[in-house]
Design a protein around this motif. Structure first.
Motif, PDB file in Angstrom:
ATOM      1  N   VAL A 168     -66.617  15.142  85.999  1.00 22.90           N
ATOM      2  CA  VAL A 168     -66.675  14.067  86.990  1.00 22.90           C
ATOM      3  C   VAL A 168     -65.281  13.785  87.544  1.00 22.90           C
ATOM      4  O   VAL A 168     -65.102  13.640  88.761  1.00 22.90           O
ATOM      5  N   PHE A 169     -64.280  13.710  86.650  1.00 23.19           N
ATOM      6  CA  PHE A 169     -62.906  13.472  87.095  1.00 23.19           C
ATOM      7  C   PHE A 169     -62.439  14.567  88.056  1.00 23.19           C
ATOM      8  O   PHE A 169     -61.853  14.285  89.097  1.00 23.19           O
ATOM      9  N   VAL A 170     -62.699  15.820  87.683  1.00 26.06           N
ATOM     10  CA  VAL A 170     -62.252  16.943  88.514  1.00 26.06           C
ATOM     11  C   VAL A 170     -62.974  16.925  89.860  1.00 26.06           C
ATOM     12  O   VAL A 170     -62.367  17.167  90.908  1.00 26.06           O
ATOM     13  N   SER A 171     -64.270  16.625  89.837  1.00 24.63           N
ATOM     14  CA  SER A 171     -65.040  16.569  91.080  1.00 24.63           C
ATOM     15  C   SER A 171     -64.507  15.471  92.006  1.00 24.63           C
ATOM     16  O   SER A 171     -64.319  15.687  93.211  1.00 24.63           O
ATOM     17  N   ASN A 172     -64.247  14.281  91.445  1.00 28.56           N
ATOM     18  CA  ASN A 172     -63.705  13.182  92.248  1.00 28.56           C
ATOM     19  C   ASN A 172     -62.326  13.535  92.798  1.00 28.56           C
ATOM     20  O   ASN A 172     -62.009  13.245  93.957  1.00 28.56           O
ATOM     21  N   LEU A 223     -55.489   7.618  93.494  1.00 24.23           N
ATOM     22  CA  LEU A 223     -56.121   8.162  92.297  1.00 24.23           C
ATOM     23  C   LEU A 223     -56.250   7.098  91.218  1.00 24.23           C
ATOM     24  O   LEU A 223     -55.402   6.206  91.111  1.00 24.23           O
ATOM     25  N   THR A 224     -57.307   7.213  90.421  1.00 23.94           N
ATOM     26  CA  THR A 224     -57.390   6.383  89.227  1.00 23.94           C
ATOM     27  C   THR A 224     -56.399   6.940  88.196  1.00 23.94           C
ATOM     28  O   THR A 224     -55.874   8.043  88.361  1.00 23.94           O
ATOM     29  N   VAL A 227     -55.311  13.993  85.045  1.00 27.17           N
ATOM     30  CA  VAL A 227     -55.865  15.340  85.214  1.00 27.17           C
ATOM     31  C   VAL A 227     -55.016  16.144  86.190  1.00 27.17           C
ATOM     32  O   VAL A 227     -54.672  17.307  85.942  1.00 27.17           O
ATOM     33  N   LEU A 228     -54.638  15.505  87.315  1.00 27.19           N
ATOM     34  CA  LEU A 228     -53.827  16.213  88.307  1.00 27.19           C
ATOM     35  C   LEU A 228     -52.444  16.553  87.748  1.00 27.19           C
ATOM     36  O   LEU A 228     -51.894  17.623  88.037  1.00 27.19           O
ATOM     37  N   ASP A 229     -51.888  15.658  86.922  1.00 22.67           N
ATOM     38  CA  ASP A 229     -50.615  15.957  86.256  1.00 22.67           C
ATOM     39  C   ASP A 229     -50.723  17.250  85.439  1.00 22.67           C
ATOM     40  O   ASP A 229     -49.835  18.109  85.482  1.00 22.67           O
TER      41      ASP A 229
END
Length: 200
Positions: free
Chosen positions: A148-152, A106-107, A113-115
């Motif tokens: 975009v972040f969530v999609s990636n 992950l970037t 975002v995942l946190d």
């Protein structure tokens, strides 16, 4: 005997039975491997029929399948194992996420975002809250960047798990992780986000 002791005794008996069954399965698998090894040695000898080695090689996948089947008998079903090994887990000691044993690359923004989703699970996190957490109220990125972040992130998790969709869209509320696909959830008050910030 107290009720608690009786329950513990039953648990220990069950563990013993499962271990005995597992030992038998391992013995069966070892026997199978030894017999295959003997055939392979015969195939490599000077008087060996050249077709034996070719036959063993052509049945390699079947042999591996038989060994795995023997190891799995008396334990969890294959479906249950697949569920377990395709679950998302946060490894606090490594400050990273894994799907089973596979690390999810992950970037920094995707991990943040995942946190947030991990800590809020099973509640959804809104687009605006994610934007504020990432950019602290600044205008460094438009709010659409969060999509975009969530999609990636969703695609990377699908790739790591062989197609499982970990993130659900909650209409009008944002996104949430599906708790049935996650293991080792943090206890109330623990924070993967804080752990990540402390290591940064």
């Amino acid at each position: 005997m107290p009720a608690g002791s009786d329950s513990l005794a039953r648990l220990l008996r069950d563990c013993e039975a499962r271990l005995i069954e597992s030992r038998r399965s391992v013995d069966d698998a070892l026997d199978l491997v030894r017999r295959a090894g003997e055939l392979a040695q015969e195939a490599s000898g000077p008087d060996a029929a050249p077709g034996i080695e070719a036959m063993l090689d052509s049945h390699r996948e079947e042999l591996v399948g038989m060994v795995l089947s023997a190891l799995e008998s008396g334990t969890k079903t294959r479906d249950t194992r697949a569920e377990y090994f395709n679950s998302l887990v946060y490894r606090e000691d490594e400050n990273q996420y894994r799907v089973g044993r596979r690390q999810v690359g992950l970037t920094e923004s995707e991990k943040h975002v995942l946190d947030l989703l991990w800590q809020a699970m099973p509640q959804p996190v809104s687009r605006r809250n994610i934007h504020q957490a990432l950019y602290a109220g600044s205008e460094q990125a438009t709010i659409g960047t969060i999509d975009v972040f969530v999609s990636n992130l969703r695609q990377k998790l699908k790739l790591a798990s062989g197609g499982r969709d970990f993130i659900q869209s909650v209409r009008g509320q944002g996104w949430a992780l599906k708790p049935e696909y996650c293991r080792n959830r943090p206890a109330q008050g623990d924070s993967a986000v804080e752990a990540g910030r402390q290591r940064a």
